[in-house]
Write a protein that holds these residues in place. Structure first.
Motif, short mmCIF file in Angstrom:
data_model
loop_
_atom_site.label_atom_id
_atom_site.label_comp_id
_atom_site.label_asym_id
_atom_site.label_seq_id
_atom_site.Cartn_x
_atom_site.Cartn_y
_atom_site.Cartn_z
N PHE A 164 -7.13 5.42 -8.35
CA PHE A 164 -7.00 5.48 -9.78
C PHE A 164 -5.84 4.73 -10.41
O PHE A 164 -5.25 5.13 -11.38
N ILE A 165 -5.35 3.75 -9.67
CA ILE A 165 -4.36 2.72 -10.12
C ILE A 165 -4.77 1.47 -10.38
O ILE A 165 -5.70 0.75 -9.79
N THR A 166 -4.36 0.84 -11.67
CA THR A 166 -4.76 -0.22 -11.91
C THR A 166 -3.78 -1.27 -11.79
O THR A 166 -2.54 -0.95 -11.81
N VAL A 167 -3.96 -2.51 -11.01
CA VAL A 167 -3.02 -3.40 -10.69
C VAL A 167 -3.07 -4.61 -11.63
O VAL A 167 -3.97 -5.28 -12.03
N VAL A 168 -1.88 -4.67 -12.40
CA VAL A 168 -1.69 -5.59 -13.32
C VAL A 168 -0.98 -6.83 -12.72
O VAL A 168 0.15 -6.57 -12.44
N PRO B 291 -9.70 -6.47 -11.85
CA PRO B 291 -10.29 -5.86 -12.87
C PRO B 291 -9.64 -5.38 -14.14
O PRO B 291 -10.20 -5.04 -15.15
N SER B 292 -8.30 -5.45 -13.92
CA SER B 292 -7.45 -5.09 -15.24
C SER B 292 -7.69 -5.60 -16.41
O SER B 292 -8.03 -6.81 -16.67
N LYS B 293 -7.80 -4.59 -17.28
CA LYS B 293 -7.70 -5.10 -18.89
C LYS B 293 -6.81 -6.22 -19.42
O LYS B 293 -7.00 -7.17 -19.91
N TYR B 294 -5.58 -5.67 -18.73
CA TYR B 294 -4.29 -6.56 -19.16
C TYR B 294 -4.04 -7.59 -17.97
O TYR B 294 -4.09 -7.16 -16.99
N ILE B 295 -3.70 -8.63 -18.41
CA ILE B 295 -2.94 -9.75 -17.55
C ILE B 295 -1.69 -9.90 -18.18
O ILE B 295 -1.33 -10.24 -19.27
N LYS C 94 0.87 -1.42 -0.01
CA LYS C 94 -0.11 0.05 0.09
C LYS C 94 1.07 1.30 0.11
O LYS C 94 0.56 2.27 -0.79
N LYS C 95 1.91 1.34 0.85
CA LYS C 95 3.06 2.38 0.74
C LYS C 95 3.58 2.66 -0.63
O LYS C 95 3.69 3.76 -1.19
N TYR C 96 3.87 1.45 -1.27
CA TYR C 96 4.39 1.51 -2.95
C TYR C 96 3.44 2.14 -3.54
O TYR C 96 3.59 3.17 -4.40
N ILE C 97 1.89 1.72 -3.37
CA ILE C 97 0.92 2.24 -4.21
C ILE C 97 0.87 3.99 -4.00
O ILE C 97 0.59 4.68 -4.84
N ASP C 98 0.98 4.21 -2.84
CA ASP C 98 0.88 5.68 -2.45
C ASP C 98 2.11 6.34 -3.12
O ASP C 98 1.73 7.47 -3.45
N MET D 47 1.13 9.69 -5.51
CA MET D 47 1.72 10.95 -5.55
C MET D 47 2.36 11.56 -6.53
O MET D 47 2.73 12.60 -7.10
N HIS D 48 2.96 10.25 -7.88
CA HIS D 48 3.60 10.64 -8.69
C HIS D 48 2.56 10.65 -10.13
O HIS D 48 2.98 10.42 -11.18
N LYS D 49 1.30 10.66 -9.64
CA LYS D 49 0.11 10.54 -10.82
C LYS D 49 0.53 9.29 -11.84
O LYS D 49 0.14 9.21 -12.85
N MET D 50 1.13 8.11 -11.12
CA MET D 50 0.93 6.88 -12.01
C MET D 50 -0.06 6.21 -11.71
O MET D 50 -0.90 6.12 -10.79
N ASN D 51 -0.50 5.36 -12.79
CA ASN D 51 -1.72 4.66 -12.82
C ASN D 51 -1.41 3.10 -12.98
O ASN D 51 -2.69 2.53 -13.31
N THR D 52 -0.56 2.49 -12.97
CA THR D 52 -0.49 1.22 -13.26
C THR D 52 0.57 0.54 -12.02
O THR D 52 1.93 0.93 -12.30
N PHE D 53 0.14 -0.42 -11.50
CA PHE D 53 1.05 -1.08 -10.61
C PHE D 53 1.06 -2.57 -11.22
O PHE D 53 0.28 -3.27 -11.05
#
Ligand code: ACM
Ligand code: ZN
Length: 551
Positions: free
Chosen positions: A269-273, A335-339, A188-192, A196-202
């Protein structure tokens, strides 16, 4: 050297008051938003948030309320109060207005942020509103990023007009939780950090030779056997003889934990792939289910790093049954579109000697083992497609023919990305040369914690352009973004991951968000002064920080 350059820049920008690249408010303080907004103008003056400031939602739904509450949570941690959230029209001048707005100019993720005597106005899609809030946080004192109460903190904002949207749709960070395992709290910290960097894909690398990390209900032995290794190599993989620590090591995420992480990311607003590696990097799974290999085993969850010859057997129907069952659970969780299906570093030695694999080559009219890998990946792609998903894989999936709708993650330089884009396949650029954050950050490695090797300094990350010059403009559109990769063979702790990820993640954030023509490394360095203060407030163990503690 770099420090003196920053000081000179700081002095110049204070004297000039405004430079063409960085932005200074009336007190000469550098306005530091990272990634840098594409349009920002300081208009002179300040707005101060106080206890009476309201958050007013315009076009409110649960999502806007969540965004307002997210902001309130940060505020409450640091100043001890929350702002009242109202859902009504208002003429108030002491308010932060969140306006849900679909605007072609701003696109799916853009936002506008205006601060003037009428208050704060943030407009955009929900993602846009959220990114507007991220910029707002960066206009506040750096302490706002901490979780400690700060007495008498003045929440002063400069008057500003920002219009901003990202350059790329895939703004990613990867984390390998297999070589070393990290708690949900750290994930979760990594997602934080991405937030803060407006990144959207983990990109969550969940399966490996050295450990399987996602619980699959149908295959309990993945949790009992594949998630643990007997011990771990000490020091660099290339040392001879290799030494081991004798300590059992491992861990698994339950499906509830996975759901918790996916929800946490989605709220930001981050998608987890997820990445489920095939046909290689599979020794942990094969240890529990050796019948899915070419030789039948036995195997041991690997205790050292590097590439294994033992991979899933491509001639055995049971392999596909297993992977389809695993992926059936995976698609329900993400829910990610990509696997991500891996595809990298799968030696073909076993397939060459395996009767079942050779029979498959003959029966399917394939030419060689590379085409067998293509058959393997294409079969998995068809299955995932039937579940409404698309695959993405490392650039080795180009060998033997790319599966019809596969996206490619180009890691062995740019060549795979160029080839895939020319074939009209989507591409995420992650070349080792610019995106491998497991490489050293300095050439002076004597006092550095052990790393895999390489040398990737901040400036090189910053100056990366994900669209290779070899592509035409039309081909370049297939490059959907870039990603930083954090392989953790030599990162046993969260503090060590932070040390390798920062400040390089900040540089990459700007690569994937800011228009290339607006980027300037000196200006970035100037804005990093405040970014380091934010990281200090969070307690991040970044490279360059004094008294580095990585254990
Ligand atoms: C990789 O670094 N093996 C994708
Ligand atoms: Zn085989």
């Amino acid at each position: 050297m770099v420090k003196s350059k920053i000081i000179i820049l700081l002095i110049i920008s204070v004297i000039v008051g405004f430079t063409s690249t960085s932005f200074n408010n009336t007190e000469g303080e550098v306005v530091s938003i990272i990634p840098k907004p594409n349009k920002l103008m300081l208009t002179g003056g300040n707005f101060v948030i106080n206890r009476d400031t309201k958050i007013i939602l315009n076009g409110s739904t649960e999502k806007s309320i969540n965004i307002a509450e997210y902001f309130n949570e940060k505020l409450e941690n640091v100043v001890g109060y929350k702002l009242e959230i109202l859902n009504e029209k208002s003429e108030s001048k002491n308010a932060i207005f969140l306006n849900y707005l679909i605007d072609e100019k701003l696109g799916d993720e853009g936002y506008s942020l205006t601060i003037n005597k009428n208050g704060v106005n943030i407009s955009g899609s929900y993602a846009g509103e959220f990114y507007g809030i991220q910029s707002l946080l960066q206009l506040l004192p750096s302490e706002i990023f901490g979780s400690k109460k700060v007495e008498n903190l003045e929440l002063k904002l400069p008057f500003v007009e920002i219009e901003d949207k990202p350059r790329f749709e895939w703004r990613g960070m990867h984390l390998d939780v297999c070589r070393h395992f990290f708690s949900v709290e750290f994930i979760k910290k990594y997602i934080d950090y991405l937030t803060m960097h407006k990144m959207n894909t983990f990109h969550w690398h969940l399966t490996e030779d050295q450990g399987w990390r996602i619980a699959i209900e149908k295959y309990p032995k993945l949790s009992e056997v594949s998630a643990y290794r007997e011990e771990t190599i000490i020091g660099h993989h290339n040392t001879d003889p290799q030494k081991f620590d004798g300590k059992r090591y491992g861990g698994i995420y339950t499906q509830d934990e996975i759901r918790e992480v996916v929800k946490y990311a989605s709220d930001r607003f981050i998608t987890v792939v997820p990445e489920i590696e095939l046909p290689g990097h599979a020794v942990a799974a094969l240890t529990a289910y050796p019948e899915l290999s070419c030789t039948g085993g036995p195997f041991k969850v690997r205790t050292s790093w590097g590439i294994s010859d033992d991979i899933f057997c491509a001639g055995n129907e049971k392999t596909f049954e297993f992977l389809e069952n695993v992926l059936s659970e995976v698609v329900e969780l993400f829910p990610s579109k990509y696997i991500h299906i891996g595809g990298d570093e799968a030696p073909k030695d076993r397939w060459k000697e395996c009767g079942k694999c050779q029979a498959r080559i003959k029966d399917e009219g394939l030419h060689d083992e590379h085409e067998l890998q293509s058959y393997f990946v294409t079969r998995i792609e068809k299955f995932l497609s039937s579940k409404g998903k698309q695959i993405i894989g490392w650039d080795e999936i180009l060998e033997g023919g790319l599966a019809p709708n596969a996206a490619v993650m180009s890691w062995r330089g740019n060549a795979g990305g160029i080839e895939a884009a020319k074939l009209k396949h989507k591409v995420v650029m992650t070349p080792t040369t610019h995106c491998y954050f497991d490489y050293y950050q300095t050439e002076n490695t004597e006092n550095e914690p052990l790393a895999i090797g390489g040398f990737l300094p901040l400036e090189k990350v910053y100056n990366f352009n994900p669209v290779p010059t070899e592509l035409t403009e039309a081909e370049g559109k297939y490059i959907i973004g870039a990603q930083g990769n954090v392989w953790t063979e030599y990162m046993p702790t969260p503090a060590h991951v932070e040390y390798m990820a920062f400040p390089r993640m900040s540089a990459l954030a700007e690569v994937v968000w800011t228009e290339d023509s607006k980027k300037d490394f000196d200006d970035f360095q100037l804005r990093m002064i405040k970014q380091y203060k934010r990281l200090d407030a969070i307690g991040t163990n970044y490279f360059g920080k004094k008294q580095i503690e990585i254990k």
